[in-house]
Design a protein around this motif. Sequence first.
Motif, PDB file in Angstrom:
ATOM      1  N   SER A  75      -9.454   6.841  32.351  1.00  0.00           N
ATOM      2  CA  SER A  75      -8.187   6.944  31.611  1.00  0.00           C
ATOM      3  C   SER A  75      -8.285   7.992  30.498  1.00  0.00           C
ATOM      4  O   SER A  75      -7.272   8.401  29.950  1.00  0.00           O
ATOM      5  N   HIS A  76      -9.509   8.418  30.168  1.00  0.00           N
ATOM      6  CA  HIS A  76      -9.689   9.430  29.112  1.00  0.00           C
ATOM      7  C   HIS A  76      -9.983  10.813  29.690  1.00  0.00           C
ATOM      8  O   HIS A  76     -10.252  11.743  28.941  1.00  0.00           O
ATOM      9  N   GLN A  77      -9.942  10.924  31.008  1.00  0.00           N
ATOM     10  CA  GLN A  77     -10.286  12.223  31.621  1.00  0.00           C
ATOM     11  C   GLN A  77      -9.146  13.228  31.460  1.00  0.00           C
ATOM     12  O   GLN A  77      -7.991  12.945  31.788  1.00  0.00           O
ATOM     13  N   VAL A  78      -9.499  14.399  30.977  1.00  0.00           N
ATOM     14  CA  VAL A  78      -8.526  15.481  30.830  1.00  0.00           C
ATOM     15  C   VAL A  78      -8.721  16.454  31.992  1.00  0.00           C
ATOM     16  O   VAL A  78      -9.851  16.797  32.326  1.00  0.00           O
ATOM     17  N   GLY A  79      -7.631  16.894  32.593  1.00  0.00           N
ATOM     18  CA  GLY A  79      -7.773  17.907  33.633  1.00  0.00           C
ATOM     19  C   GLY A  79      -6.854  17.713  34.800  1.00  0.00           C
ATOM     20  O   GLY A  79      -5.978  16.838  34.803  1.00  0.00           O
ATOM     21  N   LEU A  80      -7.094  18.533  35.782  1.00  0.00           N
ATOM     22  CA  LEU A  80      -6.278  18.564  36.995  1.00  0.00           C
ATOM     23  C   LEU A  80      -6.122  17.185  37.620  1.00  0.00           C
ATOM     24  O   LEU A  80      -5.034  16.791  38.037  1.00  0.00           O
ATOM     25  N   THR A  81      -7.228  16.459  37.703  1.00  0.00           N
ATOM     26  CA  THR A  81      -7.178  15.137  38.306  1.00  0.00           C
ATOM     27  C   THR A  81      -7.219  14.049  37.230  1.00  0.00           C
ATOM     28  O   THR A  81      -7.484  12.890  37.529  1.00  0.00           O
ATOM     29  N   GLY A  82      -6.961  14.451  35.995  1.00  0.00           N
ATOM     30  CA  GLY A  82      -6.907  13.489  34.886  1.00  0.00           C
ATOM     31  C   GLY A  82      -5.596  13.641  34.153  1.00  0.00           C
ATOM     32  O   GLY A  82      -4.548  13.801  34.770  1.00  0.00           O
ATOM     33  N   LYS A  83      -5.661  13.611  32.832  1.00  0.00           N
ATOM     34  CA  LYS A  83      -4.442  13.693  32.018  1.00  0.00           C
ATOM     35  C   LYS A  83      -4.102  15.154  31.709  1.00  0.00           C
ATOM     36  O   LYS A  83      -4.973  15.948  31.398  1.00  0.00           O
ATOM     37  N   ILE A  84      -2.828  15.463  31.798  1.00  0.00           N
ATOM     38  CA  ILE A  84      -2.344  16.796  31.422  1.00  0.00           C
ATOM     39  C   ILE A  84      -1.844  16.673  29.986  1.00  0.00           C
ATOM     40  O   ILE A  84      -0.867  15.974  29.725  1.00  0.00           O
ATOM     41  N   THR A  85      -2.548  17.311  29.070  1.00  0.00           N
ATOM     42  CA  THR A  85      -2.216  17.152  27.653  1.00  0.00           C
ATOM     43  C   THR A  85      -1.661  18.461  27.096  1.00  0.00           C
ATOM     44  O   THR A  85      -1.848  19.533  27.687  1.00  0.00           O
ATOM     45  N   ARG A  86      -0.988  18.382  25.967  1.00  0.00           N
ATOM     46  CA  ARG A  86      -0.502  19.591  25.291  1.00  0.00           C
ATOM     47  C   ARG A  86      -0.499  19.346  23.775  1.00  0.00           C
ATOM     48  O   ARG A  86       0.550  19.391  23.128  1.00  0.00           O
ATOM     49  N   PRO A  87      -1.677  19.056  23.213  1.00  0.00           N
ATOM     50  CA  PRO A  87      -1.728  18.745  21.776  1.00  0.00           C
ATOM     51  C   PRO A  87      -1.587  19.998  20.910  1.00  0.00           C
ATOM     52  O   PRO A  87      -1.667  21.125  21.411  1.00  0.00           O
ATOM     53  N   ALA A  88      -1.425  19.760  19.615  1.00  0.00           N
ATOM     54  CA  ALA A  88      -1.437  20.888  18.681  1.00  0.00           C
ATOM     55  C   ALA A  88      -2.873  21.405  18.556  1.00  0.00           C
ATOM     56  O   ALA A  88      -3.097  22.601  18.432  1.00  0.00           O
ATOM     57  N   LEU A  89      -3.839  20.480  18.587  1.00  0.00           N
ATOM     58  CA  LEU A  89      -5.248  20.871  18.442  1.00  0.00           C
ATOM     59  C   LEU A  89      -6.107  20.191  19.508  1.00  0.00           C
ATOM     60  O   LEU A  89      -6.053  18.970  19.669  1.00  0.00           O
ATOM     61  N   TYR A  90      -6.873  21.001  20.235  1.00  0.00           N
ATOM     62  CA  TYR A  90      -7.806  20.473  21.242  1.00  0.00           C
ATOM     63  C   TYR A  90      -9.202  20.980  20.902  1.00  0.00           C
ATOM     64  O   TYR A  90      -9.431  22.188  20.838  1.00  0.00           O
ATOM     65  N   VAL A  91     -10.106  20.067  20.636  1.00  0.00           N
ATOM     66  CA  VAL A  91     -11.481  20.445  20.301  1.00  0.00           C
ATOM     67  C   VAL A  91     -12.363  20.098  21.506  1.00  0.00           C
ATOM     68  O   VAL A  91     -12.473  18.931  21.886  1.00  0.00           O
ATOM     69  N   ALA A  92     -12.938  21.116  22.120  1.00  0.00           N
ATOM     70  CA  ALA A  92     -13.753  20.921  23.331  1.00  0.00           C
ATOM     71  C   ALA A  92     -15.222  21.058  22.967  1.00  0.00           C
ATOM     72  O   ALA A  92     -15.670  22.131  22.543  1.00  0.00           O
ATOM     73  N   ILE A  93     -15.961  19.975  23.138  1.00  0.00           N
ATOM     74  CA  ILE A  93     -17.352  19.960  22.695  1.00  0.00           C
ATOM     75  C   ILE A  93     -18.288  19.782  23.892  1.00  0.00           C
ATOM     76  O   ILE A  93     -18.175  18.781  24.624  1.00  0.00           O
ATOM     77  N   GLY A  94     -19.160  20.757  24.112  1.00  0.00           N
ATOM     78  CA  GLY A  94     -20.091  20.662  25.244  1.00  0.00           C
ATOM     79  C   GLY A  94     -19.377  20.618  26.578  1.00  0.00           C
ATOM     80  O   GLY A  94     -19.799  19.939  27.505  1.00  0.00           O
TER      81      GLY A  94
END
Length: 318
Positions: free
Chosen positions: A246-265
């Motif tokens: 339920s926390h997966q972001v991506g094509l087969t996960g959630k499509i998000t559009r936040p103001a800020l996205y911090v991608a770590i590792g």
Amino acid sequence: MAVVLCSWGDAIDGGTEEALTLARKLAAATGAQLRWLVLGGAAAAAVEVGARYGVDRLDTVPGAGASAAGPDALVATLADYCGQTAPRAVLFNQGAESRVIAARLAGRLGVPVVANVFDVEPAGGGQQVTATAFGGDTHAVYQVDAPLAVLSVSTTAIVAAPATAPSTVAQHSVALTGAAVAERFAVTASPQVAEARLEDAQIIVSGGRGLGSKQNFELVKDMAAALGGMWGGSRAIVDDGWIDSSHQVGLTGKITRPALYVAIGISGASQHMAGCSAAKTIIAINKDADASIFRYAHYGVVGDCLEILPELIKAAKA
Ligand SMILES: Cc1cc2nc3c(=O)[nH]c(=O)nc-3n(C[C@H](O)[C@H](O)[C@H](O)COP(=O)(O)OP(=O)(O)OC[C@H]3O[C@@H](n4cnc5c(N)ncnc54)[C@H](O)[C@@H]3O)c2cc1C
């Protein structure tokens, strides 16, 4: 002749304004009327949004329960609508549910359907449709020669652009059959979503395999809490069992559009970026200066996230 965007539910979903932008472009290029069919409680808010995006006509369906309709009823209702109004194109704001509904509607009507669409223009008697393929790595151009095409719109690849001047939206109540259709599948259980939806979050801190372990991933949760946001992750760590899907972001996960996205590792694979590239600001921390994520990031830090994160959390809490 009309170009129609179809929506349903109790609220206007993220991505709707982008889908309206594309629908308006096609309507203008073909001299068609821009219509918005809204089923369910979202109709109340649709007039204002529709006016901003140049909608000519808002169609709603009288009677309760439209928003609660299951997929079989929805397909039957939309097929009835298309039968009554003979549109040139029917667009959907692509999500997990609408993607299936779009395909089923096209099957019911016997017309072409294209998914992952981000551009369309009239060509010949039909339209030329551009869509992403292979998780966003490739663009495919389709010539759709049919009087009606169903288009499932990938809104992360579109920038919402309100009309230069607001339109006067004519409101129509359309009587449609379909709501009474018996559902052939029953939902017996669905995930209990206790917290806010990742899709609606304004701040998301996401972690990937670069965190090294499930235990280290707690740093991502701490960082998200310190920034007042939500946390997500890549599919790699869902597959490794660190977090649930339920926390997966991506094509087969959630499509998000936040103001800020911090991608770590996170490496920045196209399938991951399909779920976050619409973020207004992307910050990446990765120890590999050549990682793909830096092609998307507005700000990047090259370094070991296990060293950097504790300091950032301290600073954010201060
Ligand atoms: C059909 C299909 C659908 C997919 N759907 C999705 C999807 O929805 N979502 C998704 O995320 N993926 C999806 N994937 C998988 C995707 O292709 C990638 O495999 C995945 O996103 C990789 O996850 P990752 O970046 O966490 O891991 P990796 O690719 O292993 O990258 C880890 C990154 O961490 C960096 N790193 C390592 N150690 C450190 C450190 N100490 N400090 C800082 N950085 C470090 C590395 O340099 C690397 O860039 C899909 C794949 C397919 C084929």
